[in-house]
Design a protein around this motif. Structure first.
Motif, short mmCIF file in Angstrom:
data_model
loop_
_atom_site.label_atom_id
_atom_site.label_comp_id
_atom_site.label_asym_id
_atom_site.label_seq_id
_atom_site.Cartn_x
_atom_site.Cartn_y
_atom_site.Cartn_z
N ARG A 50 -25.52 -33.57 5.04
CA ARG A 50 -25.21 -34.83 4.37
C ARG A 50 -23.81 -34.79 3.79
O ARG A 50 -23.06 -35.77 3.89
CB ARG A 50 -26.22 -35.10 3.26
N ALA A 53 -21.31 -35.24 6.58
CA ALA A 53 -21.27 -36.64 6.99
C ALA A 53 -20.52 -37.48 5.96
O ALA A 53 -19.72 -38.36 6.32
CB ALA A 53 -22.69 -37.18 7.19
N ASP A 54 -20.74 -37.20 4.68
CA ASP A 54 -20.02 -37.92 3.63
C ASP A 54 -18.53 -37.66 3.69
O ASP A 54 -17.72 -38.59 3.53
CB ASP A 54 -20.56 -37.52 2.24
N ARG A 57 -17.10 -39.57 6.60
CA ARG A 57 -17.04 -41.00 6.26
C ARG A 57 -15.90 -41.26 5.30
O ARG A 57 -15.17 -42.26 5.44
CB ARG A 57 -18.38 -41.41 5.64
N GLU A 58 -15.70 -40.37 4.34
CA GLU A 58 -14.62 -40.54 3.38
C GLU A 58 -13.25 -40.42 4.05
O GLU A 58 -12.34 -41.19 3.75
CB GLU A 58 -14.76 -39.50 2.27
N ALA A 60 -12.57 -41.11 7.18
CA ALA A 60 -12.39 -42.33 7.97
C ALA A 60 -11.98 -43.48 7.06
O ALA A 60 -11.12 -44.31 7.43
CB ALA A 60 -13.67 -42.67 8.72
N PHE A 61 -12.56 -43.55 5.87
CA PHE A 61 -12.22 -44.61 4.93
C PHE A 61 -10.77 -44.47 4.47
O PHE A 61 -10.05 -45.47 4.39
CB PHE A 61 -13.17 -44.55 3.73
N GLN A 64 -8.52 -45.60 7.22
CA GLN A 64 -8.57 -47.06 7.30
C GLN A 64 -7.76 -47.68 6.17
O GLN A 64 -7.04 -48.65 6.38
CB GLN A 64 -10.00 -47.56 7.25
#
Length: 125
Positions: A50, A53-54, A57-58, A60-61, A64
């Motif tokens: 987890r 994955a976090d 995701r962070e 990628a954020f 972006q």
């Protein structure tokens, strides 16, 4: 004299019965501790996955978020360059022409701020 019939087994004494029960409890405790250890290791693995994955995701954020201002800047610059100044007052027209020159300066010289080149600031262009 010995009897030809077999004798029934003798009952277990108190000490032997307690020892037997204690051994079962120890065995159950060991099984319970093993089950807890297994569940803990599974929980740790799940938490690590987890967390990975976090982190992904962070990241990628963040990427972006870094790209968004550039895209917003490009959109604003396109609106500035597409501005029709033919129906504007001379002061407003001068303002928008100045903004268009700033955009051109940034695009031509890949500069993020105002430039000190005088040839783009001439009013004749």
């Amino acid at each position: 004299m010995e009897s030809p019939l077999p004798r029934p087994p003798r009952p277990i004494g108190r000490k032997a019965a307690k020892a037997k029960r204690g051994g079962t409890l120890n065995n159950e405790c060991v099984q319970l501790l093993e089950k807890i250890a297994k569940n803990t290791s599974l929980r740790i693995e799940r938490d690590l996955k987890r967390d990975e994955a976090d982190m992904a995701r962070e990241e990628a954020f963040v990427i972006q978020q870094q790209q968004t201002p550039e895209k917003d800047m490009d959109d604003r610059e396109m609106k500035i360059m597409a501005m029709d100044t033919s129906h504007m007052s001379p002061e407003t027209k001068a303002y928008w022409k100045h903004r268009q020159r700033d955009v051109m300066r940034r695009k031509l010289f890949h500069d993020d701020g105002p430039s000190n080149t005088d040839w783009l600031n001439d009013e004749n262009h």
